[in-house]
Design an enzyme around this catalytic site. Structure first.
Site, short mmCIF file in Angstrom:
data_model
loop_
_atom_site.label_atom_id
_atom_site.label_comp_id
_atom_site.label_asym_id
_atom_site.label_seq_id
_atom_site.Cartn_x
_atom_site.Cartn_y
_atom_site.Cartn_z
N ARG A 1 0.85 -1.18 0.00
CA ARG A 1 0.00 0.00 0.00
C ARG A 1 0.89 1.24 0.00
O ARG A 1 1.69 1.44 0.92
CB ARG A 1 -0.91 -0.02 1.25
CG ARG A 1 -1.70 1.25 1.42
CD ARG A 1 -2.68 1.20 2.59
NE ARG A 1 -3.32 2.49 2.68
CZ ARG A 1 -3.26 3.29 3.75
NH1 ARG A 1 -2.63 2.94 4.85
NH2 ARG A 1 -3.83 4.47 3.72
N HIS B 1 -3.04 10.90 0.77
CA HIS B 1 -2.41 10.66 2.07
C HIS B 1 -1.77 11.99 2.51
O HIS B 1 -0.57 12.08 2.74
CB HIS B 1 -1.40 9.52 1.99
CG HIS B 1 -1.15 8.84 3.31
ND1 HIS B 1 -1.32 7.49 3.51
CD2 HIS B 1 -0.76 9.35 4.51
CE1 HIS B 1 -1.02 7.18 4.76
NE2 HIS B 1 -0.67 8.30 5.39
N GLU C 1 -7.27 8.36 6.66
CA GLU C 1 -7.49 8.99 7.97
C GLU C 1 -7.98 10.43 7.89
O GLU C 1 -7.33 11.34 8.41
CB GLU C 1 -6.21 8.96 8.80
CG GLU C 1 -5.71 7.57 9.14
CD GLU C 1 -4.53 7.59 10.12
OE1 GLU C 1 -4.15 8.68 10.58
OE2 GLU C 1 -4.01 6.52 10.43
N ASN D 1 -7.28 1.92 10.10
CA ASN D 1 -5.96 2.12 10.68
C ASN D 1 -6.11 2.12 12.19
O ASN D 1 -6.90 2.89 12.73
CB ASN D 1 -5.35 3.46 10.25
CG ASN D 1 -4.92 3.46 8.79
OD1 ASN D 1 -5.04 2.47 8.10
ND2 ASN D 1 -4.41 4.59 8.35
#
Ligand SMILES: *[C@@H]1O[C@H](CO)[C@@H](O)[C@H](O)[C@H]1NC(C)=O
Ligand SMILES: *[C@@H]1O[C@H](CO)[C@@H](O)[C@H](O)[C@H]1NC(C)=O
Length: 524
Positions: A109, A154, A199, A338
């Site tokens: 990933r 990200h 996230e 996560n």
């Protein structure tokens, strides 16, 4: 005469089991090591993200991201460090593929840096050098028989888009969709798994609420809710684009994070509610609209109630229209989770004067002092919490397919290659994953260890190391060396099981004999 055998009985029961943190977590029912194998097709992987490893921050026409700008601002990052070079994966990506191959992981990933392929963030200027970098990485992975799982966002937003308000500007929904569409178009034939956002709770709270992460906005009562609203819509639009415009047959979803929220006093309903509210405000904030439709009821009522008490004419939590609720609901092909730690929650009524996302929750959180430590202040290993969290996701979101897209730990600086703390952490956490799969029938299909190698840990710079591989940041070549944990992970993947070792076997069998002996004496 009765007492001695009774004590023997006790001792033999307590010591027959094996524990990873025996001083603190030694409840035989909850914490004893569980021996069994993972499902045959269980997916083993490792994970990284672009800004943390790539370097090449301005190479070949890459545009600046908010993290380039934030890290170049004095005082924002530990020791004023930055990701300008990091692990130099922009030049060393073949090394990354090699160390993945050496561990025998079948999945990797990684994330795409948006400004590397769209320097201004917009679709009208595609940087082919950036496209070529990811294309070569994907090809090298497939040649090594490793499947890519690609994260689109990200955290490294093109700075040009922050200049028009970043995620607080709803026009980013379509702008993100153009970027996602480009990635699907160029890489979709070779990528089977996509993650839109990593996230978002961390992005919106740490980035827009308390300014400790890029873009460094300090607006704790409003901006996180506005930014999250845009991100949820952007996720949904990219999801629909992937499935409507293309027919690759891959999967796309989102990765959410939360600690497991444990009630301080499980017999007090207000603590139980506080713990659930905490998880609804972190993971549920995003998962509820995407899996069930609209924001969680707990968020709606808390923020509405506080907003009214604060004399505002509308809630600080925005609303979706009915069409939006329907459009967003169901935009998931799996649940990306996560998870690192557990947090204890106590009901605590915050003063109305606090216009703040955390105060909106009415929860006081802490981690007990006797829990094990890591090199990160926020991360205390509490492995049983992962099993609880997985069960919560199963129950709350109707038994989804779950990928644990990150899990890992930072170890003390002295543990350069002999990182025994990391091996203990992975053993303990993965054993809880196994219990969740085998005992609780949670549908966990894959696990990605964070992280493949030591890298730039955001505001902590290079001071906190999460890698399975050591990276020598003083050497211009940034050589990678496997730590003991990389070898441990390789062996675990090979056996695909927790196998009872001979020492445990001998101890267990002798304890059983002792137990039977003591029992006979006791009954006589
Ligand atoms: C939001 O972005 C658009 C361009 O996409 C821009 O015209 C507008 O001014 C931005 N809004 C704010 C508040 O910056
Ligand atoms: C609430 O007040 C703000 C500023 O005071 C204003 O911008 C907004 O339009 C008002 N909203 C409603 C629904 O009246």
């Amino acid at each position: 005469m009765l007492r001695f055998p009774a004590i023997l009985c006790f001792i033999s029961i307590a010591y027959a089991a094996d524990y990873y943190y025996p001083e603190v977590f030694n409840d035989p029912e909850r914490d004893a090591v569980y021996y069994d194998s993972f499902p045959e097709d269980f997916i083993w992987g490792s994970a990284t993200s672009a800004y943390q490893i790539e370097g090449g921050w301005d190479a070949d026409n890459k545009g600046p991201s908010i993290w380039d700008v934030f890290a170049h601002t004095p005082g924002k990052i530990y020791n004023d460090e930055n990701g300008d070079v990091a692990c130099d994966s922009y030049n060393n990506y073949l090394e990354d593929v090699k160390i993945l191959k050496d561990m025998n992981v079948k999945f990797y990933r990684f994330s795409i840096s948006w400004p590397r392929i769209l320097p201004s963030g917009l679709i009208d200027n595609v940087n082919e050098a950036g496209i070529s970098y990811y294309s070569k990485l994907i090809d090298a992975l497939l040649d090594a028989d490793i499947q890519p799982m690609v994260t689109l966002y990200h955290w490294d937003l093109p700075q040009a888009l922050q200049d028009i308000g970043g995620w607080e500007n709803e026009t980013l929904v379509d702008i993100f969709n153009d970027y996602a569409d480009l990635c699907f178009d160029r890489f979709g034939d070779r990528v089977g798994y996509w993650i839109t956002f990593n996230e978002p709770y961390v992005v919106t709270w740490l980035g827009y609420g308390i300014a400790v992460f890029a873009p460094g906005i300090n607006d704790p009562g409003y901006a996180p809710y506005r930014a999250a609203h845009t991100i949820i819509k952007a996720h949904a639009e990219a999801y629909h684009t992937y499935h409507k415009k293309y027919s690759y047959g891959g999967k796309i979803s989102i990765t959410l994070s939360t600690d497991y929220g444990m009630p301080e006093d499980a017999t007090k309903q207000e603590d139980v509610d506080a713990a659930i509210r905490y998880m609804q405000f972190t993971a549920g904030w995003y998962a509820h609209p995407i899996f069930k439709g609209d924001y969680p009821a707990q968020m709606r009522s808390q923020v509405d109630m506080k907003s009214i008490a604060q004399g505002l004419n509308e809630s600080r939590l925005p609303s979706f229209t009915d069409e939006e609720v329907e459009y967003i609901k169901g935009t998931h092909d799996f649940f990306g989770l996560n998870a690192y730690t557990t947090t204890v929650c106590r009901y605590h009524e915050s003063p109305t004067s606090e216009v703040n996302y955390e105060s909106d929750q009415d929860v006081y959180r802490f981690q007990p002092d006797d829990w094990p430590k890591s090199a990160s202040e926020w991360l205390r290993p509490a492995p049983w919490g992962l099993r609880e969290l997985l069960n919560w996701v199963k129950t709350e979101y109707d038994d989804p397919e779950i990928f644990i897209t990150e899990n890992g730990v930072s170890t003390p600086y002295e543990q350069i290659l002999d990182d025994s703390d990391r091996i203990t952490y992975y053993s303990a956490y993965l054993n809880e994953v196994l219990k969740a799969i085998k005992i609780d029938e949670v549908n966990v299909v894959g696990y990605f260890a964070w992280s493949l190698m030591d890298n730039f840990e955001w505001a902590s710079g290079y001071s906190q190391r999460f890698g399975l591989h050591h990276v020598d940041f003083d050497d211009p070549d940034r050589p990678r060396t496997p730590k003991d944990s990389a070898l441990f992970y390789r062996d675990l993947i090979a056996s695909n099981a927790f196998v009872i070792n001979s020492a445990v076997f001998i101890r267990t069998s002798s304890m059983v004999i002792l137990f039977v002996f003591a029992l006979i004496r006791l009954l006589k």
